[in-house]
Design a protein around this motif. Structure first.
Motif, PDB file in Angstrom:
ATOM      1  N   VAL A 178       0.859  -1.182   0.000  1.00 31.44           N
ATOM      2  CA  VAL A 178       0.000   0.000   0.000  1.00 31.44           C
ATOM      3  C   VAL A 178       0.896   1.232   0.000  1.00 31.44           C
ATOM      4  CG1 VAL A 178      -1.813   1.265   1.203  1.00 31.44           C
ATOM      5  CG2 VAL A 178      -1.785  -1.244   1.286  1.00 31.44           C
ATOM      6  N   LEU A 188       1.896   4.685   0.764  1.00 34.48           N
ATOM      7  CA  LEU A 188       1.452   5.663   1.753  1.00 34.48           C
ATOM      8  C   LEU A 188       1.242   7.042   1.122  1.00 34.48           C
ATOM      9  CD1 LEU A 188       3.690   4.698   4.802  1.00 34.48           C
ATOM     10  CD2 LEU A 188       1.395   3.899   4.212  1.00 34.48           C
ATOM     11  N   LEU A 228      -2.408   7.586   0.126  1.00 36.03           N
ATOM     12  CA  LEU A 228      -3.458   7.457   1.132  1.00 36.03           C
ATOM     13  C   LEU A 228      -4.457   8.606   1.041  1.00 36.03           C
ATOM     14  CD1 LEU A 228      -1.771   6.294   4.479  1.00 36.03           C
ATOM     15  CD2 LEU A 228      -3.407   5.059   3.071  1.00 36.03           C
ATOM     16  N   GLN A 229      -5.736   8.269   1.068  1.00 38.22           N
ATOM     17  CA  GLN A 229      -6.800   9.272   1.122  1.00 38.22           C
ATOM     18  C   GLN A 229      -7.377   9.363   2.536  1.00 38.22           C
ATOM     19  OE1 GLN A 229      -7.812  11.361  -1.158  1.00 38.22           O
ATOM     20  NE2 GLN A 229      -6.745  10.590  -2.943  1.00 38.22           N
ATOM     21  N   VAL A 270      -7.438   7.109   6.634  1.00 39.60           N
ATOM     22  CA  VAL A 270      -7.137   5.983   7.506  1.00 39.60           C
ATOM     23  C   VAL A 270      -8.191   6.000   8.605  1.00 39.60           C
ATOM     24  CG1 VAL A 270      -5.452   4.840   8.979  1.00 39.60           C
ATOM     25  CG2 VAL A 270      -4.670   6.177   7.014  1.00 39.60           C
ATOM     26  N   LEU A 298      -7.570   1.328   5.396  1.00 41.29           N
ATOM     27  CA  LEU A 298      -6.784   2.263   4.607  1.00 41.29           C
ATOM     28  C   LEU A 298      -7.465   2.490   3.264  1.00 41.29           C
ATOM     29  CD1 LEU A 298      -4.729   0.808   6.640  1.00 41.29           C
ATOM     30  CD2 LEU A 298      -2.960   1.555   5.073  1.00 41.29           C
ATOM     31  N   GLN A 299      -7.749   3.755   2.962  1.00 45.08           N
ATOM     32  CA  GLN A 299      -8.359   4.131   1.696  1.00 45.08           C
ATOM     33  C   GLN A 299      -7.305   4.856   0.861  1.00 45.08           C
ATOM     34  OE1 GLN A 299     -11.535   3.188   1.535  1.00 45.08           O
ATOM     35  NE2 GLN A 299     -12.086   2.998   3.698  1.00 45.08           N
ATOM     36  N   VAL A 300      -7.196   4.480  -0.415  1.00 42.65           N
ATOM     37  CA  VAL A 300      -6.196   5.090  -1.283  1.00 42.65           C
ATOM     38  C   VAL A 300      -6.884   5.723  -2.483  1.00 42.65           C
ATOM     39  CG1 VAL A 300      -4.430   3.441  -0.590  1.00 42.65           C
ATOM     40  CG2 VAL A 300      -5.782   3.005  -2.630  1.00 42.65           C
ATOM     41  N   ARG A 304      -2.120   4.515  13.226  1.00 41.42           N
ATOM     42  CA  ARG A 304      -2.815   5.472  12.373  1.00 41.42           C
ATOM     43  C   ARG A 304      -2.056   6.798  12.325  1.00 41.42           C
ATOM     44  NH1 ARG A 304      -5.908   9.774  13.332  1.00 41.42           N
ATOM     45  NH2 ARG A 304      -7.442  10.388  11.751  1.00 41.42           N
ATOM     46  N   ALA A 336       2.508   9.690   5.396  1.00 43.40           N
ATOM     47  CA  ALA A 336       1.829  10.137   4.187  1.00 43.40           C
ATOM     48  C   ALA A 336       2.023  11.626   3.962  1.00 43.40           C
ATOM     49  CB  ALA A 336       0.340   9.806   4.266  1.00 43.40           C
ATOM     50  N   TRP A 360      -1.663  16.154   3.420  1.00 38.87           N
ATOM     51  CA  TRP A 360      -2.492  15.644   4.504  1.00 38.87           C
ATOM     52  C   TRP A 360      -2.548  16.646   5.648  1.00 38.87           C
ATOM     53  CZ3 TRP A 360      -5.587  11.852   6.262  1.00 38.87           C
ATOM     54  CH2 TRP A 360      -5.830  10.790   5.409  1.00 38.87           C
TER      55      TRP A 360
END
Length: 449
Positions: free
Chosen positions: A90, A92, A95-96, A98, A116-118, A140, A147, A429
């Protein structure tokens, strides 16, 4: 989870029993399904309890032992599988979101699941179930920091409460819902028929109907129980749920589109619901728990929360252009509600005579602009313009426009989207939260919390 960077880590040792309820539920389902056939004898039930359940739990522990995860540079690597090994990486940097999810069974063991959403996905790219609650929070924070390109030991970002939805408002929104009574009425009718004709077993055949009624009534109250929204440097944090508790972070810069919905019974209280499209979540269901930003709130509070996602945007100040009068031949009831407008930042579309919908999409988030024209629209000289976003509940559409106006709108919005993407800059982020205006934490009854 004391392993250092790059070293393999394991899930919590209590993961197998936390997952074991699925096996028990399956056994109970078999018993209920065969209760009238004579198959579910005491001896067979004993075999199921003595043989099947221990074997399932033993396999669960073996699967737990072979499941490890580690952070390798910009990747989270997850190794799993007993007979067939599987390795998942995955990224990082993609990442969209967590999310921390605490199902009821896991909460009994003090465990939590990390989802985890990407970017580019319509469901969770990967999940770690289960970790200790403290370990899930720590991991998290580490993933979000990596990220964002900051120190992984930066810790959990602080948060400030914005909105708290009272339980009375959640229950009231369910009761003032046409879907609620549409789901309850058939269930009540089936129960009445079964009681009148003394056919209680008749109810088993309508179990899916009862489950649907549960989802539209009690299920919605359970999902939105203790719904709170807080602001932090890494985004808006949503917490809700009675049986399954969900801790979700929505980075405002990555919200693709917003929808403000007001069913006609809610107008008595001035309530609205706020839904969002976030890359990686997908979810076209109106009750999808991952795409609800605010289940119910007064319009003023909803617009204030919208200002957290789209700073400086006032949708009420945008002039809306109504549809031409000949649109009434296509939509005799709802044509008066059709309108659209735009400013330098966003495009707004309104629809729904009774079920009011206001869609908002930033120009920089528009993925494509298209013009459609059905046979009846062509006959009336009308067309519709669609502004496509990522998968989700929000579908921005300027419906029943003059055909020439729609043609010009497509070219104009395409240009605005190009300018918006060019000026948007890179998304991050974590940002400096000091530029956001501070305000009192509010509840949907209009008072400060």
């Amino acid at each position: 989870m004391s392993a250092g960077p790059g070293e393999p880590r394991r899930l919590h040792p209590l993961t197998p029993p936390a997952r074991g309820w699925v096996v028990i539920a399956a056994c109970l389902g078999v018993v209920v399904h065969n209760v009238n056939t004579g198959w579910a004898t005491p001896s067979r039930l004993g075999i199921g309890l003595v043989v099947v359940v221990p074997i399932a739990f033993a396999y669960g522990y073996v699967s737990w032992w072979f499941t490890t995860f580690r952070i390798e540079g910009d990747d989270l690597r997850i190794d799993s599988g007993v007979m067939f090994r599987r390795t998942r990486h995955v990224r990082l940097s993609r990442l969209q979101a967590v999310d921390i999810v605490r199902p009821l069974a896991a909460r009994l063991f003090g465990l939590a699941e990390l989802q985890l959403q990407v970017a580019g996905g319509d469901k969770a790219e990967a999940s770690l179930s289960f970790l200790g609650e403290a370990d899930a929070q720590k991991l998290r924070a580490e993933l979000l920091a990596r990220a964002a390109g900051v120190r992984p030991d930066v810790g959990e970002a602080p948060e400030q409460a914005l909105v708290s939805v009272p339980l009375s408002a959640v229950i009231g929104s369910v009761l003032l819902s046409v879907a609620t009574w549409a789901a309850i009425a058939p269930s009540v009718a089936v129960v009445v028929v079964a009681l009148v004709f003394h056919e209680i077993a008749f109810l088993l055949g309508f179990l899916p109907l009862f489950l649907a009624a549960w989802q539209f009534t009690v299920g919605r109250v359970i999902r939105n129980f203790d719904f709170t929204v807080a602001r932090s440097p890494d985004g808006l944090r949503l917490q809700h749920g009675l049986l399954e508790q969900r801790h979700q972070t929505v980075p405002p810069g990555r919200v693709q589109a917003v929808r403000i919905v007001q069913p006609w019974p809610w107008r008595l209280r001035g309530w609205v619901r706020v839904e969002i499209n976030v890359a990686g979540y997908g979810g076209k269901d109106v009750d999808n728990k991952e795409t609800i930003l605010l289940p119910v709130a007064p319009r003023a509070i909803a617009h204030g929360l919208l200002g957290q996602i789209l700073p400086g945007v006032d949708v009420d100040a945008i002039e809306l252009i109504p549809a031409p009068r000949r649109a009434r031949w296509h939509d005799p009831v709802g044509w008066t509600a059709l309108a659209y407008g735009a400013d330098a930042e966003v495009f707004v579309a309104r629809s729904g005579r009774f079920h009011r919908i206001l869609d908002v999409i930033p120009h920089a988030k528009v993925q494509s602009v298209r013009r459609t024209q059905g046979p009846w629209e062509r006959r009336l000289g009308l067309a519709s313009v669609h502004l496509d976003s990522t998968p989700g509940p929000v579908h921005v559409k300027a419906a029943r426009r003059d055909a020439a106006e729609a043609e010009a709108m497509v070219a104009e919005q395409a240009e605005r989207s190009r300018i918006g993407r060019r000026e948007a800059g890179a998304e991050r982020w974590i940002h400096n939260g000091s530029d956001s205006s501070s305000g009192p934490a509010s509840s949907p009854d209009g008072g400060a919390r």
